[in-house]
Write a protein that holds these residues in place. Structure first.
Motif, PDB file in Angstrom:
ATOM      1  N   GLY A  85      17.307 -16.176  10.333  1.00 43.99           N
ATOM      2  CA  GLY A  85      17.692 -15.977   8.938  1.00 43.99           C
ATOM      3  C   GLY A  85      17.798 -17.273   8.145  1.00 43.99           C
ATOM      4  N   ARG A  86      17.803 -18.413   8.839  1.00 46.26           N
ATOM      5  CA  ARG A  86      17.875 -19.719   8.152  1.00 46.26           C
ATOM      6  C   ARG A  86      16.603 -20.542   8.342  1.00 46.26           C
ATOM      7  NH1 ARG A  86      21.388 -23.441   9.828  1.00 46.26           N
ATOM      8  NH2 ARG A  86      21.426 -22.720  12.003  1.00 46.26           N
ATOM      9  N   PHE A  87      15.974 -20.414   9.496  1.00 49.22           N
ATOM     10  CA  PHE A  87      14.767 -21.185   9.815  1.00 49.22           C
ATOM     11  C   PHE A  87      13.555 -20.261   9.801  1.00 49.22           C
ATOM     12  CE2 PHE A  87      16.788 -24.780  12.601  1.00 49.22           C
ATOM     13  CZ  PHE A  87      17.717 -25.031  11.598  1.00 49.22           C
ATOM     14  N   THR A  88      12.413 -20.827   9.436  1.00 51.71           N
ATOM     15  CA  THR A  88      11.153 -20.076   9.459  1.00 51.71           C
ATOM     16  C   THR A  88      10.060 -20.936  10.074  1.00 51.71           C
ATOM     17  OG1 THR A  88      11.754 -18.891   7.433  1.00 51.71           O
ATOM     18  CG2 THR A  88       9.440 -18.852   8.083  1.00 51.71           C
ATOM     19  N   ILE A  89       9.431 -20.413  11.107  1.00 50.96           N
ATOM     20  CA  ILE A  89       8.292 -21.083  11.723  1.00 50.96           C
ATOM     21  C   ILE A  89       7.012 -20.498  11.136  1.00 50.96           C
ATOM     22  CG2 ILE A  89       8.209 -19.495  13.703  1.00 50.96           C
ATOM     23  CD1 ILE A  89       7.338 -21.886  15.435  1.00 50.96           C
ATOM     24  N   SER A  90       6.044 -21.373  10.887  1.00 47.82           N
ATOM     25  CA  SER A  90       4.754 -20.926  10.364  1.00 47.82           C
ATOM     26  C   SER A  90       3.678 -21.886  10.867  1.00 47.82           C
ATOM     27  CB  SER A  90       4.765 -20.871   8.835  1.00 47.82           C
ATOM     28  OG  SER A  90       4.997 -22.159   8.288  1.00 47.82           O
ATOM     29  N   ARG A  91       2.439 -21.509  10.651  1.00 52.88           N
ATOM     30  CA  ARG A  91       1.356 -22.380  11.095  1.00 52.88           C
ATOM     31  C   ARG A  91       0.171 -22.262  10.151  1.00 52.88           C
ATOM     32  NH1 ARG A  91       0.308 -20.697  16.999  1.00 52.88           N
ATOM     33  NH2 ARG A  91      -1.414 -22.180  16.873  1.00 52.88           N
ATOM     34  N   ASP A  92      -0.596 -23.339  10.071  1.00 51.91           N
ATOM     35  CA  ASP A  92      -1.846 -23.373   9.331  1.00 51.91           C
ATOM     36  C   ASP A  92      -2.898 -23.879  10.302  1.00 51.91           C
ATOM     37  OD1 ASP A  92      -4.026 -23.878   7.707  1.00 51.91           O
ATOM     38  OD2 ASP A  92      -2.829 -24.604   6.051  1.00 51.91           O
ATOM     39  N   ASN A  93      -3.597 -22.957  10.931  1.00 49.54           N
ATOM     40  CA  ASN A  93      -4.564 -23.357  11.960  1.00 49.54           C
ATOM     41  C   ASN A  93      -5.723 -24.160  11.369  1.00 49.54           C
ATOM     42  OD1 ASN A  93      -3.101 -22.240  14.059  1.00 49.54           O
ATOM     43  ND2 ASN A  93      -4.206 -20.282  13.987  1.00 49.54           N
ATOM     44  N   ALA A  94      -6.049 -23.894  10.132  1.00 47.37           N
ATOM     45  CA  ALA A  94      -7.130 -24.655   9.493  1.00 47.37           C
ATOM     46  C   ALA A  94      -6.761 -26.126   9.346  1.00 47.37           C
ATOM     47  CB  ALA A  94      -7.466 -24.054   8.132  1.00 47.37           C
ATOM     48  N   LYS A  95      -5.456 -26.386   9.187  1.00 50.30           N
ATOM     49  CA  LYS A  95      -4.974 -27.769   9.050  1.00 50.30           C
ATOM     50  C   LYS A  95      -4.374 -28.296  10.353  1.00 50.30           C
ATOM     51  CE  LYS A  95      -4.068 -27.462   4.086  1.00 50.30           C
ATOM     52  NZ  LYS A  95      -3.057 -27.607   2.999  1.00 50.30           N
ATOM     53  N   ASN A  96      -4.470 -27.491  11.423  1.00 52.68           N
ATOM     54  CA  ASN A  96      -3.967 -27.920  12.737  1.00 52.68           C
ATOM     55  C   ASN A  96      -2.498 -28.345  12.679  1.00 52.68           C
ATOM     56  OD1 ASN A  96      -6.035 -27.365  14.476  1.00 52.68           O
ATOM     57  ND2 ASN A  96      -6.666 -29.484  14.779  1.00 52.68           N
ATOM     58  N   THR A  97      -1.693 -27.592  11.940  1.00 51.84           N
ATOM     59  CA  THR A  97      -0.303 -27.966  11.743  1.00 51.84           C
ATOM     60  C   THR A  97       0.600 -26.742  11.876  1.00 51.84           C
ATOM     61  OG1 THR A  97      -1.002 -29.721  10.213  1.00 51.84           O
ATOM     62  CG2 THR A  97       1.324 -29.116  10.202  1.00 51.84           C
ATOM     63  N   VAL A  98       1.743 -26.956  12.503  1.00 51.47           N
ATOM     64  CA  VAL A  98       2.789 -25.937  12.567  1.00 51.47           C
ATOM     65  C   VAL A  98       4.020 -26.496  11.855  1.00 51.47           C
ATOM     66  CG1 VAL A  98       3.643 -26.708  14.809  1.00 51.47           C
ATOM     67  CG2 VAL A  98       4.032 -24.359  14.091  1.00 51.47           C
ATOM     68  N   PHE A  99       4.766 -25.603  11.220  1.00 58.17           N
ATOM     69  CA  PHE A  99       5.888 -26.009  10.381  1.00 58.17           C
ATOM     70  C   PHE A  99       7.180 -25.343  10.846  1.00 58.17           C
ATOM     71  CE2 PHE A  99       3.111 -27.955   7.350  1.00 58.17           C
ATOM     72  CZ  PHE A  99       1.977 -27.161   7.313  1.00 58.17           C
ATOM     73  N   LEU A 100       8.289 -25.988  10.521  1.00 59.24           N
ATOM     74  CA  LEU A 100       9.603 -25.370  10.685  1.00 59.24           C
ATOM     75  C   LEU A 100      10.381 -25.629   9.401  1.00 59.24           C
ATOM     76  CD1 LEU A 100      11.425 -23.812  12.682  1.00 59.24           C
ATOM     77  CD2 LEU A 100      12.474 -26.027  13.238  1.00 59.24           C
ATOM     78  N   GLN A 101      10.520 -24.585   8.596  1.00 56.84           N
ATOM     79  CA  GLN A 101      11.320 -24.670   7.372  1.00 56.84           C
ATOM     80  C   GLN A 101      12.764 -24.370   7.734  1.00 56.84           C
ATOM     81  OE1 GLN A 101      10.413 -25.456   4.099  1.00 56.84           O
ATOM     82  NE2 GLN A 101      12.628 -25.424   3.752  1.00 56.84           N
TER      83      GLN A 101
END
Length: 129
Positions: free
Chosen positions: A66-82
């Protein structure tokens, strides 16, 4: 073999936000299930979040749901943690990790450290009260 480099850590006040990035090189990020873990000195590294290869499924630790969100952009070869609504207890070194295994029932989003094959060097997140 993939190389992982985290960035985006820093000092933030409680209630604030940070966005961590994990850039992959050497092999396409889409080949891996990705996870975020964190570690405080003197404690075991703990699971934070994981995401399937296509990004359609996620798994979170109860402490960050509910506070953190994981996402990824495979085209940019990057994963994120908001990370939103940060708390002092979120202070830790944050690591991204890659799981190269293929599972018979689809991507298994493990919370276990020993499942992950590759790790970044970590980025420090400090939340002040």
């Amino acid at each position: 073999q993939v190389q992982l480099v985290e960035s985006g850590g820093g000092l933030v006040q409680a209630g604030g936000s940070l966005r961590l990035s994990c850039a992959a090189s050497g092999r396409a990020l889409s080949s891996y299930i990705m996870g975020w873990f964190r570690q405080v000195p003197g404690k075991e590294r703990e699971f934070v979040a994981a995401i399937s290869r296509g990004g359609g499924r996620t798994n979170y630790a109860d402490s960050v749901k509910g506070r953190f969100t994981i996402s990824r952009d495979n085209a940019k070869n990057t994963v994120f943690l908001q990370m939103n609504s940060l708390k002092p207890e979120d202070t830790a070194v944050y690591y991204c990790a890659a799981d190269q295994h293929y599972y018979s029932d689809g991507d298994y989003l493990s919370r276990q450290l020993n499942v992950y094959d590759y790790w970044g060097q970590g980025t420090q997140v400090t939340v002040s009260s």
